[in-house]
Scaffold this active site. Structure first.
Site, short mmCIF file in Angstrom:
data_model
loop_
_atom_site.label_atom_id
_atom_site.label_comp_id
_atom_site.label_asym_id
_atom_site.label_seq_id
_atom_site.Cartn_x
_atom_site.Cartn_y
_atom_site.Cartn_z
N LYS A 44 1.04 -2.53 7.93
CA LYS A 44 2.03 -1.46 7.76
C LYS A 44 2.60 -0.94 9.07
O LYS A 44 3.60 -0.22 9.06
CB LYS A 44 1.42 -0.31 6.95
CG LYS A 44 1.10 -0.71 5.53
CD LYS A 44 2.35 -1.06 4.75
CE LYS A 44 2.04 -1.37 3.30
NZ LYS A 44 3.23 -1.60 2.50
N SER A 261 -8.33 -5.78 -0.02
CA SER A 261 -7.17 -6.49 -0.60
C SER A 261 -7.06 -7.90 -0.03
O SER A 261 -6.42 -8.77 -0.63
CB SER A 261 -5.87 -5.71 -0.39
OG SER A 261 -5.38 -5.85 0.92
#
Ligand code: PLP
Length: 315
Positions: A44, A261
């Protein structure tokens, strides 16, 4: 790159590591792009910098401006880092049941935390941020789910890096959160080679894998529809929390300490490898394992970890 003038120059250009020993099919290679190597610790950082720079270009960000963003983790941390370096104030709206590591990281970079009801999860944080934005139109609202700079950062950065390092890629497999990674990388790779297959990894409806969402759970990111997500994706595959944690442990066997994830993405890649004769699968590891240590994901009984992860949002 030995010397850089700003830590922001260290965002991107992450390494791609072969982990084919974890592939269930000897004719299928698996490679992992380690986004945890970014300075804020996750993929991110790329979109945080891209969204802020786009807003600067459009004249939305005056010096000392205030931004507000819903994020239970990585985007908030990436934005907090970028805003601190550039001198902006950041207010992050996040569910009350987010893990302590997350809050402390956000505070370390000077972000202010606004809590949304824990039971409402990340959708609740989005709703509260929307309301706050309506009440304070003077605060800049980048909103990663609808911001074109999000997939663009992957179209211009992550995708070309994968193509440069692995032009033999046949499959791209990644978790779906905002869908920015899948849309940007998927589009870039398909433009270079239309035969590349793009697989999205989702948790089953109603279950949590931190950072990922199931599109049937009530919110479809606007960028997903605007950029032709349904046509771009070749497959969606469901991976639950238990399997994600099992595969996160397997990554440790090859020395990769990644977030949960990444285990989900690797489980998706393994499923893909079982279904094809040969090929090269590239997956994205969105972040490192540090922020998930208190889940006990690597050390505790699997059932206990799955239950713990149900109660606390670690992403
Ligand atoms: C840990 C983690 N994994 C996967 C994703 C999914 O990435 P994207 O938002 O680009 O779909 C995110 C972001 O939401 C994330 O932080």
């Amino acid at each position: 790159m030995a010397l850089v003038s700003s830590v922001l120059d260290l965002i991107g250009n992450t390494p791609l590591v072969e982990v084919s020993e974890l592939s269930p099919n000897p004719a299928v290679r698996i490679l992992v792009k380690l986004e945890g190597q970014n300075p804020g610790g996750s993929v991110k950082d790329r979109i945080a910098l891209a969204m802020v720079e786009e807003a600067e270009k459009e004249g939305q960000l005056a010096p000392g401006a205030t931004l507000v963003e819903p994020s239970s983790g990585n985007t908030g941390i990436g934005l907090a880092l970028v805003c601190r370096v550039k001198g902006y104030h950041l207010k992050v709206v996040l569910p009350a049941n987010v893990s302590e590591e997350r809050r402390q990281l956000l505070r370390a970079f000077g972000a202010e935390i606004i809590e949304s009801p824990g039971a409402e999860g990340s959708n609740g944080a989005v709703r509260l941020a929307n309301r706050i934005h309506e009440e304070h139109p003077e605060w800049v609202y980048l909103y990663q789910y609808a911001n074109q700079a999000n997939p663009k950062a992957h179209y211009e950065g992550t995708g070309p890096e994968i193509w440069r390092d692995c032009p033999e890629v046949t499959h791209f497999v990644a978790g779906l959160g905002t869908s920015g990674t899948l849309l940007g990388v998927g589009r870039f790779l398909k433009e270079r080679n239309p035969k590349v297959q793009v697989w999205a990894v989702e948790p089953p409806a109603g279950e949590m894998v931190d950072g990922l969402r199931n599109l049937d759970d009530g919110y479809i990111p606007p960028i997903f529809l605007e950029l032709g997500g349904p046509e771009l994706l070749d497959r969606k595959t469901m991976i639950g929390p238990r399997q994600s944690i099992e595969w996160t442990r397997r990554l440790a066997d090859v020395g990769i300490f990644a977030g949960i994830s990444t285990g989900a993405a690797l489980a998706g890649a393994a499923r893909c490898a079982e279904q094809i004769d040969e090929g090269t699968i590239v997956i994205v590891s969105a972040d490192g394992g540090w922020k998930y240590l208190s889940t006990g994901a690597w050390t505790d009984d699997l059932d206990v970890v799955v239950e713990r992860a149900r109660q606390t949002i670690y992403f």
